[in-house]
Design a protein around this motif. Structure first.
Motif, PDB file in Angstrom:
ATOM      1  N   VAL A  39      -0.928   4.503  -1.416  1.00  0.00           N
ATOM      2  CA  VAL A  39      -2.262   4.440  -0.825  1.00  0.00           C
ATOM      3  C   VAL A  39      -2.179   4.949   0.616  1.00  0.00           C
ATOM      4  O   VAL A  39      -2.124   4.185   1.577  1.00  0.00           O
ATOM      5  N   THR A  68      -4.524  10.094  -1.307  1.00  0.00           N
ATOM      6  CA  THR A  68      -5.844   9.657  -1.760  1.00  0.00           C
ATOM      7  C   THR A  68      -6.976  10.515  -1.216  1.00  0.00           C
ATOM      8  O   THR A  68      -8.060  10.542  -1.799  1.00  0.00           O
ATOM      9  N   ASP A  99      -7.355   5.020   4.450  1.00  0.00           N
ATOM     10  CA  ASP A  99      -6.003   4.632   4.056  1.00  0.00           C
ATOM     11  C   ASP A  99      -4.969   4.963   5.124  1.00  0.00           C
ATOM     12  O   ASP A  99      -3.894   4.384   5.141  1.00  0.00           O
ATOM     13  N   ARG A 107       0.834  -1.211   0.000  1.00  0.00           N
ATOM     14  CA  ARG A 107       0.000   0.000   0.000  1.00  0.00           C
ATOM     15  C   ARG A 107       0.867   1.258   0.000  1.00  0.00           C
ATOM     16  O   ARG A 107       0.575   2.226  -0.713  1.00  0.00           O
TER      17      ARG A 107
END
Length: 92
Positions: A31, A36, A41, A26
């Motif tokens: 992420v 984002t 997240d 991630r």
């Protein structure tokens, strides 16, 4: 530690390694909340803190030869099956 020990630890603690790998994947993919805008997240610092915690926990488990998540799940399943078998035996 020889390669056999490393291989068995990799297998035994595979759930822990997969959890760490997921965090790294991630992070590598960007992420994080800062990129984002999605709070689910987590921020970069939250992800790093989580990664550090999981690495420390895994290190301690391996060093102390403690049960892995997989070991605990396997033991719970075996216990459930043992109880179920006992109950079925009483019914017969």
């Amino acid at each position: 530690m020889d390669s056999i020990s490393l291989r068995s630890n990799a297998e035994r603690y595979r759930v822990e390694f997969e959890n760490i790998s997921d965090i790294l994947n991630r992070l590598e993919a960007g992420v994080i909340y800062e990129l984002t805008g999605d709070r689910v997240d987590g921020t970069l610092s939250e992800n790093v803190r989580q990664l550090r915690t999981k690495l420390n926990e895994l290190h301690i488990k391996i060093e102390r030869e403690e049960d892995s998540i997989y070991d605990k799940i396997e033991a719970a399943i075996e216990e459930h099956e043992r109880i179920e078998w006992k109950q079925n035996s009483k019914e017969e």
